[in-house]
Design an enzyme around this catalytic site. Structure first.
Site, PDB file in Angstrom:
ATOM      1  N   GLU B  29       0.740  -1.325  -0.097  1.00 37.43           N
ATOM      2  CA  GLU B  29       0.061  -0.034   0.094  1.00 37.43           C
ATOM      3  C   GLU B  29       0.969   1.268   0.026  1.00 37.43           C
ATOM      4  OE1 GLU B  29      -2.124  -0.725   3.471  1.00 37.43           O
ATOM      5  OE2 GLU B  29      -3.172  -2.560   2.847  1.00 37.43           O
ATOM      6  N   LEU B  61      -5.843  -1.212  -0.507  1.00 37.39           N
ATOM      7  CA  LEU B  61      -5.826  -1.509   0.787  1.00 37.39           C
ATOM      8  C   LEU B  61      -6.333  -2.966   1.141  1.00 37.39           C
ATOM      9  CD1 LEU B  61      -7.354   1.101   3.570  1.00 37.39           C
ATOM     10  CD2 LEU B  61      -7.014  -1.549   3.970  1.00 37.39           C
ATOM     11  N   GLU B  63      -4.771  -6.153   2.921  1.00 39.77           N
ATOM     12  CA  GLU B  63      -3.581  -6.856   3.444  1.00 39.77           C
ATOM     13  C   GLU B  63      -3.868  -8.623   3.414  1.00 39.77           C
ATOM     14  OE1 GLU B  63      -5.334  -4.415   5.165  1.00 39.77           O
ATOM     15  OE2 GLU B  63      -3.553  -3.178   5.283  1.00 39.77           O
ATOM     16  N   PHE B  86       2.082  -1.278   8.355  1.00 43.54           N
ATOM     17  CA  PHE B  86       2.332  -1.104  10.004  1.00 43.54           C
ATOM     18  C   PHE B  86       2.220  -2.287  10.306  1.00 43.54           C
ATOM     19  CE2 PHE B  86       1.161   3.183   9.051  1.00 43.54           C
ATOM     20  CZ  PHE B  86       2.112   3.984   9.679  1.00 43.54           C
ATOM     21  N   ASP B  88       1.000  -3.340  12.912  1.00 49.86           N
ATOM     22  CA  ASP B  88      -0.138  -3.820  13.534  1.00 49.86           C
ATOM     23  C   ASP B  88      -1.043  -4.577  12.484  1.00 49.86           C
ATOM     24  OD1 ASP B  88       0.012  -1.665  16.097  1.00 49.86           O
ATOM     25  OD2 ASP B  88       0.631  -1.183  14.114  1.00 49.86           O
ATOM     26  N   PHE B  89      -1.136  -4.401  11.286  1.00 54.58           N
ATOM     27  CA  PHE B  89      -2.088  -4.766  10.006  1.00 54.58           C
ATOM     28  C   PHE B  89      -1.505  -6.318   9.771  1.00 54.58           C
ATOM     29  CE2 PHE B  89      -1.956  -0.323   8.240  1.00 54.58           C
ATOM     30  CZ  PHE B  89      -2.234   0.276   9.287  1.00 54.58           C
ATOM     31  N   HIS B 132      -0.782   1.755  15.452  1.00 53.86           N
ATOM     32  CA  HIS B 132       0.201   1.845  14.357  1.00 53.86           C
ATOM     33  C   HIS B 132       1.710   1.581  15.357  1.00 53.86           C
ATOM     34  CE1 HIS B 132      -3.101   3.595  12.415  1.00 53.86           C
ATOM     35  NE2 HIS B 132      -2.435   3.571  11.254  1.00 53.86           N
TER      36      HIS B 132
END
Lengths: 324, 332
Positions: B29, B61, B63, B86, B88-89, B132
């Site tokens: 992304e 977008l 993942e 990030f 977190d993703f 994040h």
């Protein structure tokens, strides 16, 4: 669409083989000779033959857990597949994998493993299409999955990205109207899931899976389009499971009427009747096909039971990582 | 030697490896432009111009699609680099990475390579808040088939990323976002690789071993300076990759010092420090002259207000205090 009598007979043979494999494997489970998972693919044969008949060595398939024809039509040896089912060392997966159900494949034959996490193969298939595009190669990817998988977010993300990048992928949605026991009617707001294609700006079409030549015609059109760089297609093929979800499923959620409707749509009988009525096939030739299929299957069973060896339990240690 | 930033080192590694091998391509992304002229932090700056749109792709977008697509591309013979913006993703990618990617070599009977690098920016310290800033390395290190790489300085970032791209197994490559532009260091101009599974002694010492990863290495080096003024000689070890783990280096150091403190940014409970502590209890109990202590973040979501984030994270004082619990020294 031009198709020779010889090709029609080849298609007939594959359909017969697919049916007989499913019947035999179900029997082997009932006899306790196989263990693990089995999700019978009786009734799905016409979809597989229609979608795979036109594929070449540069193409890839991602099978679902139901039916074995995509991998066999790509060149996987039935003996190798069957020995995997038997968890034999010589078999596909080396005896470690629930072969015949999920996560089995053979990259030398361009068969990408499906997965036990239903629907999660759809982004992987899309990625194979991305790889083909990045490599500027010629192939297409044909991904098989069911109506249940089409409700996963994976379906949405994969179709959207495939559309955005115009990837050479044919998404084959094998709609058998049930995700285990939950009907499409209960699980979605629609009857035909191919209309979802419009949401991605790609072609979507629904065909009757029992009609092999209809499937073949639509699949061929989509594959040609993909090869020309015009992007993916969603092809929904309607069919009925003839059995429960797996051999452990007593199928108490469907009515006898539904079952009878399903069994009335038999790709074996329908295609046979069509070829015979058109003079492309005789009863004797059909009987020979059945015998040939029986022999091939029996040879694979004998090979698996008599000639193959058990893996060592410690074989699980091999191939977690690349050898250093 | 010239000095460059951590993010410049990563950028160099990407360019060199894409120059070297046409099979390497990168997607994710906002990597073509993003905020940073190439990604959110500039890691992919200049790549799109140099390698063109076929090898540097902005994705939707998505993942799940990104993480799964990397596997498909690897199976048809490429060496994909998938950027997960990030860390977190990574939670969104868990199904693909854990269930499909990690197992693919094994299920295909060791007949294929799965050369994927998932690059991600992880870690706290810039006020980016709980979605994040998290550090999920322990989850991935727990999965057979994956490798987990956590460079702590520019030279390591470059050498480890180049080695990860050439590696034939899937790698979770964790870039600490606090270090991207804030940490510069010497990076050789000539080609070099740093093998996965080899840690490094970042500072030699005699009295206590501090084992740290990512941004905690810099912090531990600063804590070691403070300890030095108090007469304690601390050795700082960076395993650099937590899967595989350089047990030999850690055991060798603890054999010398007799004391161990582990510092990571993730919360202590269930963090990777527990694995190192268990390894020391198992294989190094005879070397230890005191308890093994772990320093990590508090067991809360990550706050974004400056003072709260400081309170949440490990700091020099917390490291020094932990050392004081394993070794008696002047002024404590």
């Amino acid at each position: 669409m031009k198709i020779t009598v010889k090709q029609l007979k080849e298609m007939m043979y594959w359909i017969v083989l697919g049916r007989k494999i499913e019947e035999k494997i179900t029997l082997l489970f009932k006899e306790g000779r196989l263990r693990g998972h089995h999700h019978p693919g009786i009734g799905v044969e016409g979809i597989h033959v229609g979608c795979c008949f036109g594929l070449g060595a540069e193409d890839y398939v991602v099978p679902s857990h139901r039916g074995k024809l995509p991998e066999l039509m790509m060149g996987v040896d039935l003996k190798y597949l069957m020995a995997g089912y038997y968890n034999r060392r010589e078999g596909l997966g080396g005896g470690r994998v629930p072969t015949g159900s999920h996560m089995y494949g053979d990259m030398s034959k361009h068969v990408i493993p499906g997965t036990g996490i239903i629907g999660s193969l759809i982004p992987v298939a899309m990625g194979a299409g991305l790889g083909i595009k990045v490599k500027k190669a010629k192939g297409v990817v044909v991904a098989f999955f069911g109506d249940g998988a089409a409700n996963r977010g994976d379906f949405h993300e994969a179709l959207n990205m495939a559309a955005a990048f115009r990837l050479p992928v044919l998404f084959v949605l094998q709609n058998n109207r049930y995700s285990i026991s939950v009907s499409v009617e209960k699980a979605t707001g629609m009857e035909h899931l191919s209309v979802r294609a419009a949401g991605y700006g790609i072609p979507g079409k629904t065909v009757e899976g029992c009609e092999v030549l209809e499937v073949y015609e639509e699949a061929t059109r989509a594959i040609k389009r993909a090869r020309e760089g015009k992007g993916p297609t969603l092809l929904e093929c309607m069919w009925h499971r003839w059995t429960g979800h797996s051999i452990s499923d007593a199928d108490i959620y469907r009515t006898d009427k539904e079952r009878r409707e399903g069994e009335a749509k038999c790709p074996v009988l329908a295609f046979k009747a069509k070829l015979i009525s058109e003079g492309a096939l005789t009863e004797d030739e059909f009987s020979e096909m059945e015998k040939r299929a029986d022999d091939v299957i029996e040879a694979a069973v004998v090979y698996s039971e008599k000639e193959c060896t058990d893996p060592d339990p410690s074989d699980i240690l091999r191939g977690v990582y690349a050898r250093g | 030697m010239r000095e460059i930033t951590y993010v410049e080192a990563i950028n160099e590694a990407l360019i060199e490896e894409m120059d070297r091998d046409d099979g390497v391509f990168i997607f994710g992304e906002d990597i073509v432009v993003g905020y940073g002229g190439g990604g959110m932090f500039g890691a992919t700056r200049g790549l799109a111009d140099r390698f063109g749109p076929d090898r540097v792709l902005d994705t939707p977008l998505s993942e799940v699609a990104i993480s799964g697509a990397a596997l498909g591309a690897a199976l048809v013979g490429l060496r994909p680099i998938a950027e997960i913006m990030f860390g977190d993703f990574l939670t969104i990618t868990m199904d693909q990475i854990v269930n499909n990617v990690a197992k693919m070599r094994w299920v295909l009977n060791d007949e294929v390579d799965v050369p994927i690098v998932y690059r991600t920016s992880y870690g706290a310290g810039i006020g980016a808040g709980f979605h994040h800033s998290q550090s999920f390395e322990a989850w991935f290190a727990h999965v057979p088939g994956l490798k987990v790489v956590m460079p702590s300085d520019p030279a390591d970032a470059k050498g480890l990323l180049k080695a990860s791209i050439r590696d034939n197994d899937p790698v979770i490559f964790m870039e600490h976002k606090l270090l991207y532009k804030r940490l510069s260091g010497p990076v050789p101009e000539e080609e070099y690789l740093i093998p996965l599974g080899k840690g490094e002694i970042k500072r030699a010492g005699e009295d206590v071993t501090i084992i740290a990863t990512g941004a905690m290495v810099r912090l531990s080096l600063e804590a070691a300076e403070v300890l030095g003024k108090k007469g304690v000689s601390a050795e700082v070890i960076d395993p650099r990759t937590i899967q595989p783990l350089d047990e030999e280096l850690i055991l060798g150091s603890v054999k010398k010092t007799g004391r161990a403190v582990i510092v990571h940014e993730a919360p202590v409970f269930g963090g990777f420090g527990g694995e190192i502590a268990a390894m020391l209890a198992d294989k190094g109990i005879d070397y230890l002259d005191g308890p093994v202590k772990r320093v990590g973040a508090l067991f809360t979501p990550i706050p974004n207000w400056n003072r709260m984030e400081k309170y949440y994270l490990p700091d020099i004082e917390k490291i020094v205090n932990a050392v004081a619990e394993v070794i008696r020294f002047e002024g404590r």
